[in-house]
Design a protein around this motif. Structure first.
Motif, short mmCIF file in Angstrom:
data_model
loop_
_atom_site.label_atom_id
_atom_site.label_comp_id
_atom_site.label_asym_id
_atom_site.label_seq_id
_atom_site.Cartn_x
_atom_site.Cartn_y
_atom_site.Cartn_z
N UNK A 89 -19.71 12.71 3.63
CA UNK A 89 -20.73 11.66 3.78
C UNK A 89 -20.85 11.35 5.27
N UNK A 90 -21.99 11.74 5.85
CA UNK A 90 -22.20 11.56 7.29
C UNK A 90 -22.94 10.27 7.60
N UNK A 91 -23.85 9.89 6.71
CA UNK A 91 -24.62 8.66 6.90
C UNK A 91 -24.09 7.60 5.93
N UNK A 92 -24.03 6.39 6.40
CA UNK A 92 -23.57 5.24 5.59
C UNK A 92 -22.11 5.42 5.12
N UNK A 93 -21.31 6.10 5.95
CA UNK A 93 -19.90 6.29 5.61
C UNK A 93 -19.16 4.98 5.51
N UNK A 94 -19.47 4.03 6.44
CA UNK A 94 -18.79 2.75 6.39
C UNK A 94 -19.19 1.96 5.15
N UNK A 103 -12.09 0.70 2.73
CA UNK A 103 -12.15 -0.25 3.85
C UNK A 103 -12.44 -1.64 3.28
N UNK A 104 -11.82 -2.66 3.87
CA UNK A 104 -12.10 -4.01 3.38
C UNK A 104 -13.34 -4.59 4.06
N UNK A 105 -13.69 -5.81 3.70
CA UNK A 105 -14.92 -6.43 4.20
C UNK A 105 -14.88 -6.69 5.71
N UNK A 106 -13.67 -6.70 6.28
CA UNK A 106 -13.54 -6.92 7.72
C UNK A 106 -13.47 -5.62 8.52
N UNK A 107 -13.67 -4.51 7.82
CA UNK A 107 -13.66 -3.22 8.50
C UNK A 107 -12.28 -2.63 8.70
N UNK A 108 -11.28 -3.17 8.02
CA UNK A 108 -9.92 -2.64 8.13
C UNK A 108 -9.67 -1.59 7.05
N UNK A 109 -8.95 -0.53 7.44
CA UNK A 109 -8.64 0.55 6.50
C UNK A 109 -7.66 0.03 5.44
N UNK A 110 -7.95 0.29 4.18
CA UNK A 110 -7.07 -0.09 3.08
C UNK A 110 -6.13 1.09 2.78
N UNK A 111 -4.82 0.82 2.79
CA UNK A 111 -3.87 1.92 2.62
C UNK A 111 -3.57 2.24 1.15
N UNK A 112 -3.71 1.25 0.30
CA UNK A 112 -3.41 1.49 -1.11
C UNK A 112 -4.66 1.58 -1.96
N UNK A 113 -4.52 1.23 -3.23
CA UNK A 113 -5.65 1.18 -4.15
C UNK A 113 -6.09 -0.29 -4.26
N UNK A 114 -7.39 -0.59 -4.16
CA UNK A 114 -7.84 -1.99 -4.24
C UNK A 114 -7.32 -2.69 -5.49
#
Length: 325
Positions: A89-94, A103-114
Motif C-alpha cells: 500500500x503506497x497511498x494512504x498507508x498511514x 498505528x494509534x490515533x497519535x501516530x505511534x506504532x502499535x507493537x501488539x494486537x489492538x
C-alpha cells in the motif's frame, strides 16, 4: 504438499463472517506478515506472503473494507524454488495503519494486537488466529513432537496471541526460539481445537487420522518389543535351568530320587518349553508349580552334596554354558 501448506490453502477460503471479523483477519495478516515503514515522508505498508491466493485475498479485502488500493506482485524468493508474493500500500498507508491498528490515533506504532480485537468475540479471536497462521504459521506432523506454531514479530504480539487463544479456550505458550518470538500449541486436543477454530476441518480430519495411525503403530511396536523381551528372558531362564540340571545329574550320579530325576529329564528333553508346557507333557500331567518345585529340590539337593564334597555346585554349569556361548 506439507500439512502447513494444506492448512493455509484451506483456510484462505474461509469466510470470517462479520465485517469486524474480516477486519480483524486483515489486521492480523498485516501484523504477522507486514511491515510499516516511512519512505519519502510517507508511510508504506507491505506484507510478504508465501501464497498468491492469500495475496489476492488480502488485496481484495483491503479494497472492500477500507476503499484503499493495494498493489500486488511477486517478491524475490528467499530460497531457490520458493515463491513469495507481496501486497503493498503506497497511498494512504498511514490511514490503513490506523484503521487496522498498526498505528494509534497519535501516530505511534502499535507493537501488539489492538485491545479491541484481542478482547473481541469468538469469531474475531478466531479471525486473528487464522490471519496469524496464514501469515507465519506452521503445523508439524503428528507425533511426540507435534506442534502448531506461529512466528511473531515481537514479544507483545506473541503475548496478545496467547491471550486470544486462551479466550478461545485453547492453551498456547509464548517462547523465544533462536531470537524469534513464537507462540506454540503442543497439546493434541488443543491443536485439534485450534484447527477447528480457524476452519481447517479437512486438514484436522487428516491430521487426526495420521496421529491415530502413528499411535497404533507405536503401541504395536511396544507390544512386539515387550513380547520379544519376555521371550528372551524365558529362553535365557530355560537355558540356565538346563545347564544347572545337567550339572546336578553329574554331582548326584545315581543318587537322584526318581521323581526329581523325572522332572530334570523332562526339563532337558523339552529345553525351550515353558514350565506350563512341561507340566502338560508330563505323565501324568503336573502343574507348572509342581514341575518348578521338583526342579528346585533337585538343584538344592545337588548343591548341598557339592558343598559337602567341596566341589562346584550347579551354578558351575551356568558359567560353563555362558563360556561356550
Amino acid at each position: 504438499m506439507s500439512l502447513t501448506a494444506q492448512v493455509k490453502q484451506e483456510i484462505v477460503g474461509v469466510s470470517p463472517g462479520s465485517n469486524q471479523a474480516r477486519a480483524a483477519q486483515v489486521s492480523s495478516i498485516l501484523r504477522f506478515a507486514g511491515a510499516l515503514q516511512m519512505i519519502s515522508h510517507r508511510y508504506i505498508i507491505e506484507a510478504e506472503l508465501d501464497s498468491e491466493q492469500l495475496a489476492l485475498r488480502l488485496g481484495r479485502e483491503i479494497g472492500a473494507l477500507y476503499g484503499i488500493r493495494a498493489r500486488l506482485g511477486r517478491a524475490s524468493a528467499a530460497k531457490p524454488g520458493q515463491m513469495s508474493y507481496f501486497v503493498r500500500v503506497l497511498e494512504q498507508g498511514d490511514t490503513l495503519a490506523r484503521q487496522t491498528g498498526l498505528m494509534d490515533s497519535r501516530g505511534r506504532i502499535v507493537r501488539g494486537i489492538p485491545n479491541k480485537l484481542a478482547l473481541g468475540r469468538a469469531d474475531i479471536l478466531a479471525a486473528i488466529w487464522r490471519g496469524a497462521f496464514m501469515a507465519s504459521g506452521t503445523l508439524s506432523d503428528p507425533g511426540r513432537s507435534a506442534s502448531l506454531e506461529v512466528a511473531c514479530p515481537n514479544r507483545e504480539t506473541a503475548m496478545a496471541l496467547v491471550g486470544a487463544g486462551g479466550r478461545l479456550g485453547i492453551e498456547a505458550k509464548a517462547r523465544e526460539v533462536r531470537g524469534v518470538n513464537r507462540v506454540i500449541v503442543r497439546d493434541v486436543d488443543a491443536i485439534n481445537a485450534m484447527l477447528a477454530a480457524i476452519g481447517a476441518k479437512q486438514v484436522l480430519a487428516e491430521w487426526e487420522q495420521q496421529r491415530q495411525r502413528k499411535e497404533t503403530r507405536a503401541t504395536a511396536n511396544r507390544l512386539v518389543n515387550f513380547d520379544d523381551a519376555n521371550l528372551r528372558r524365558s529362553a535365557q531362564a530355560a537355558v540356565t535351568a538346563c545347564a544347572r540340571v545337567e550339572r546336578a545329574f553329574e554331582i548326584l550320579g545315581d543318587d537322584v530320587p526318581e521323581h526329581l530325576r523325572y522332572a530334570g529329564e523332562l526339563r532337558l528333553k523339552y529345553r525351550e518349553a515353558s514350565l506350563d508346557e512341561l507340566g502338560q507333557r508330563a505323565d501324568p500331567p503336573m502343574t507348572k508349580d509342581a514341575v518348578a518345585g521338583r526342579v528346585r529340590r533337585l538343584l538344592s539337593l545337588a548343591d548341598r552334596q557339592a558343598g559337602e564334597q567341596g566341589i562346584p555346585g550347579t551354578a558351575e554349569g551356568v558359567a560353563e554354558h555362558e563360556e561356550l556361548d
